[in-house]
Design an enzyme around this catalytic site. Structure first.
Site, PDB file in Angstrom:
ATOM      1  N   GLN A  97     -18.087 -45.459 -11.810  1.00 17.06           N
ATOM      2  CA  GLN A  97     -18.675 -44.132 -12.051  1.00 17.06           C
ATOM      3  C   GLN A  97     -17.902 -43.446 -13.174  1.00 17.06           C
ATOM      4  O   GLN A  97     -16.666 -43.450 -13.185  1.00 17.06           O
ATOM      5  CB  GLN A  97     -18.612 -43.270 -10.786  1.00 17.06           C
ATOM      6  N   ASP A 138     -21.974 -33.544 -15.311  1.00 11.64           N
ATOM      7  CA  ASP A 138     -21.924 -32.480 -14.297  1.00 11.64           C
ATOM      8  C   ASP A 138     -22.693 -31.257 -14.803  1.00 11.64           C
ATOM      9  O   ASP A 138     -22.457 -30.795 -15.919  1.00 11.64           O
ATOM     10  CB  ASP A 138     -20.474 -32.114 -13.981  1.00 11.64           C
ATOM     11  N   ASP A 169     -25.619 -34.034 -11.503  1.00  7.06           N
ATOM     12  CA  ASP A 169     -25.523 -33.705 -10.078  1.00  7.06           C
ATOM     13  C   ASP A 169     -26.400 -32.513  -9.705  1.00  7.06           C
ATOM     14  O   ASP A 169     -26.982 -32.475  -8.641  1.00  7.06           O
ATOM     15  CB  ASP A 169     -24.057 -33.513  -9.651  1.00  7.06           C
ATOM     16  N   HIS A 170     -26.511 -31.539 -10.611  1.00  9.18           N
ATOM     17  CA  HIS A 170     -27.311 -30.343 -10.316  1.00  9.18           C
ATOM     18  C   HIS A 170     -27.630 -29.634 -11.620  1.00  9.18           C
ATOM     19  O   HIS A 170     -26.995 -29.903 -12.650  1.00  9.18           O
ATOM     20  CB  HIS A 170     -26.550 -29.397  -9.375  1.00  9.18           C
ATOM     21  N   ASP A 224     -11.336 -33.432  -8.504  1.00 10.02           N
ATOM     22  CA  ASP A 224     -12.514 -32.571  -8.549  1.00 10.02           C
ATOM     23  C   ASP A 224     -13.645 -33.263  -7.775  1.00 10.02           C
ATOM     24  O   ASP A 224     -13.610 -34.465  -7.548  1.00 10.02           O
ATOM     25  CB  ASP A 224     -12.900 -32.321 -10.015  1.00 10.02           C
ATOM     26  N   SER A 248     -21.276 -29.451  -6.691  1.00  6.51           N
ATOM     27  CA  SER A 248     -20.962 -30.841  -7.037  1.00  6.51           C
ATOM     28  C   SER A 248     -20.443 -31.639  -5.848  1.00  6.51           C
ATOM     29  O   SER A 248     -20.510 -32.871  -5.856  1.00  6.51           O
ATOM     30  CB  SER A 248     -19.909 -30.883  -8.144  1.00  6.51           C
ATOM     31  N   HIS A 266     -20.424 -22.625 -16.739  1.00  8.07           N
ATOM     32  CA  HIS A 266     -19.941 -21.502 -15.911  1.00  8.07           C
ATOM     33  C   HIS A 266     -19.311 -20.427 -16.803  1.00  8.07           C
ATOM     34  O   HIS A 266     -19.431 -19.242 -16.538  1.00  8.07           O
ATOM     35  CB  HIS A 266     -18.871 -21.974 -14.919  1.00  8.07           C
ATOM     36  N   GLU A 304     -17.778 -39.724 -15.193  1.00  5.09           N
ATOM     37  CA  GLU A 304     -18.278 -38.349 -15.190  1.00  5.09           C
ATOM     38  C   GLU A 304     -17.750 -37.551 -16.378  1.00  5.09           C
ATOM     39  O   GLU A 304     -16.565 -37.616 -16.705  1.00  5.09           O
ATOM     40  CB  GLU A 304     -17.833 -37.618 -13.915  1.00  5.09           C
ATOM     41  N   ARG A 335     -13.669 -28.977  -0.575  1.00  2.00           N
ATOM     42  CA  ARG A 335     -13.356 -29.581  -1.874  1.00  2.00           C
ATOM     43  C   ARG A 335     -12.043 -29.091  -2.484  1.00  2.00           C
ATOM     44  O   ARG A 335     -11.518 -29.716  -3.408  1.00  2.00           O
ATOM     45  CB  ARG A 335     -14.504 -29.320  -2.858  1.00  2.00           C
ATOM     46  N   ASP A 340     -20.353 -28.794 -16.975  1.00  2.00           N
ATOM     47  CA  ASP A 340     -20.536 -27.778 -15.927  1.00  2.00           C
ATOM     48  C   ASP A 340     -19.572 -26.615 -16.096  1.00  2.00           C
ATOM     49  O   ASP A 340     -19.971 -25.453 -16.057  1.00  2.00           O
ATOM     50  CB  ASP A 340     -20.320 -28.447 -14.563  1.00  2.00           C
ATOM     51  N   LYS A 341     -18.299 -26.922 -16.302  1.00  2.00           N
ATOM     52  CA  LYS A 341     -17.300 -25.847 -16.285  1.00  2.00           C
ATOM     53  C   LYS A 341     -17.492 -24.888 -17.461  1.00  2.00           C
ATOM     54  O   LYS A 341     -17.284 -23.676 -17.337  1.00  2.00           O
ATOM     55  CB  LYS A 341     -15.892 -26.446 -16.264  1.00  2.00           C
ATOM     56  N   HIS A 391     -24.813 -22.327 -10.802  1.00  2.00           N
ATOM     57  CA  HIS A 391     -25.680 -23.506 -10.756  1.00  2.00           C
ATOM     58  C   HIS A 391     -27.105 -23.043 -10.482  1.00  2.00           C
ATOM     59  O   HIS A 391     -27.315 -21.933 -10.005  1.00  2.00           O
ATOM     60  CB  HIS A 391     -25.270 -24.436  -9.600  1.00  2.00           C
ATOM     61  N   THR A 444     -16.752 -34.422  -8.042  1.00  2.00           N
ATOM     62  CA  THR A 444     -17.544 -35.610  -8.399  1.00  2.00           C
ATOM     63  C   THR A 444     -16.741 -36.907  -8.296  1.00  2.00           C
ATOM     64  O   THR A 444     -17.217 -37.878  -7.707  1.00  2.00           O
ATOM     65  CB  THR A 444     -18.162 -35.429  -9.802  1.00  2.00           C
TER      66      THR A 444
HETATM   67 ZN    ZN Z   1     -20.118 -26.051 -11.268  1.00  2.00          ZN
END
Ligand code: ZN
Length: 461
Positions: free
Chosen positions: A331, A66, A380-381, A168, A117, A342, A333, A181, A338-339, A424, A170
């Site tokens: 899948q 992520d 994802d991004h 979450d 996400s 952030h 993840e 979400r 990601d977190k 992001h 994803t």
């Molecule tokens: Zn994020």
């Protein structure tokens, strides 16, 4: 000596013989085309040609980092392996990039250049672009069938594994459909009234995941399963009761996970919220930090499995060669890359990237032994972190880490005001593949193409 032993000895001998001749070793190469002398040390034409396989895959393992763009991969590689080293996720033979933009709510003709996400997961889960916050619904809020649901319908076993809450975005996109979400549990439905059970909807993400019933569902997020169902057959009971009554075996630690057996679907909930971080270290700050190193997280509960453990167990449970059995879709993840991006926490971010990379190694080991397996490793991004010169004054927050090379690396977080959650970014991200249909990741594709690549590999209808 067993046949396998003999083979290993021969392979070891090959390395010894070739050790003085790097070009020969590169030409002999690993089965995945990687050579420790660097991927450009020989002519790779034949290796790439050999890596291209069309046809059908029996199994698909999709790895998602992520918020794990090229910058996050490079930071983790520099820190843990050195600049000239390679991560496991660097060793897949076929690599491309894909675009990740989302679209405006109610108007799919308008691109939104910075996705989240939820929209990006929906893109590969359903093949459709949608708005930020949407969980496998289109730009108008209409549910779309997901790759996991289609795989199930076509007789494949399925798994959904994460280090974050299983609700979450994803992991959620594979087996639930809500307009926002945040609607993770039956008592957290304020932003999705139309999806709530008491209003005739399919329920929260937790309830819908149980209803979709993947064979393996592992991660955090137990607190949402402890909420009370508000309508329908299980009204008044917890979502966890619903899971148990729907046939799930439920485990909450690594020992339980190790003991879980085939024959019943498995729900593993290893934390109330997100699972704990592997590493700790200095947070990035305005004006920078002293050069430091990352440490293992002393507060990490020993009972919590690592992503590689969860991946290995998921593959063990999903893999079946019984006559008439089809393969699986899984899948995996790593969500807190990601977190922690952030949070401008470089060691947290790198530790979760290595946690991810260790899981990729498990998937690749399985795929090398089972070459009818498609492995895809992607993100994802894009995200915030950048490697910048150590002698500049960034307006953002920086931290300097001493890498495996023994050299300082300065990491910058500057997509939002210091102290705010970093953002992001809208960049394209890497996608890499191994196995049947992996050639479809090469070049520049779009995230929605991944839905079609997996569908084609598994011949889903
Ligand atoms: Zn994020």
């Amino acid at each position: 000596m067993t046949a396998r032993r003999r083979w290993l000895s021969a392979a070891a001998l090959g390395v010894v013989v070739a050790a003085g001749a790097p070009m020969a070793l590169a030409a002999a190469g690993d089965s995945d085309g990687y050579s420790p002398q660097g991927v450009s040390s020989g002519d790779r034409t034949a290796q790439v040609r050999n890596a291209i396989q069309g046809g059908k895959a029996r199994n698909v393992i999709l790895f998602i980092g992520d918020g794990t763009g090229d910058s996050e991969i490079t930071i983790a590689r520099n820190y843990a392996k050195g600049a000239a080293g390679r991560l496991n996720l660097d060793k897949l033979p076929l690599t491309g990039a894909y675009t990740t933009y989302s679209v405006a709510k109610g108007d799919p003709s308008k691109p939104d250049y910075v996705p989240d996400s939820a929209a990006t997961g929906t893109a590969w889960a359903t093949g459709s672009k949608t708005y930020n916050g949407a969980i496998s619904v289109d730009a108008y809020g209409k549910p779309l069938p997901t790759i996991l649901e289609l795989a199930k319908r076509n007789g494949y076993r399925t798994g959904d594994v994460t280090t974050t809450e299983v609700q979450d975005a994803t992991p959620a996109v594979l087996g639930s459909h809500v307009v926002n979400r945040d609607c993770k549990g039956p008592q957290s439905m304020s932003t999705c009234p139309s999806n709530a059970k008491e209003n005739g909807g399919a329920g929260s993400i937790a309830e819908q995941l149980v209803q979709t019933r993947p064979d393996v569902l592992l991660g955090g997020g137990k607190k949402y399963f402890d909420q009370t169902v508000q309508g329908g057959e299980f009204k008044g009971q917890t979502a966890l009761d619903q899971a148990a009554k729907s046939g799930y075996q439920i485990v909450t630690d690594g020992q339980g996970l190790a003991k879980a057996e085939k024959g019943q679907p498995l729900l593993g909930l290893f934390a109330s919220g997100n699972m704990d971080l592997q590493w700790t270290g200095p947070a990035a700050k305005t004006g920078g930090t002293e050069p430091s190193t990352c440490k293992p997280n002393a507060a990490l509960p020993a009972s919590q499995p690592k992503l590689a453990d969860m991946t290995r167990k998921a593959i063990d449970l999903l893999d079946s060669r019984k006559r008439g059995d089809k393969g699986f879709f899984l899948q995996v993840e790593s969500g807190s890359i990601d977190k922690q991006n952030h949070a401008a926490n470089p060691c947290g971010q790198i530790g979760e990237t290595i946690n991810f990379d260790d899981a990729v190694a498990v998937g690749m080991e399985y795929a090398r032994k089972n070459p009818d397996t498609l492995v895809v490793v992607t993100a994802d991004h894009g995200h915030t972190s950048q490697i910048i010169p150590g002698d500049v004054t960034s307006p953002g927050q920086t931290a300097t880490l001493v890498t495996k090379d023994g050299e300082p690396m300065t990491i910058n977080y500057a997509t939002n005001t210091p102290g705010q959650s970093q953002e992001h970014t809208g960049t394209q991200v890497r996608i890499a593949g191994y196995g049947p249909q992996a050639a479809n990741v090469v070049g520049v594709t779009d995230q929605t193409d991944l839905f079609r690549t997996i569908g084609r590999a598994l011949t889903l209808r």
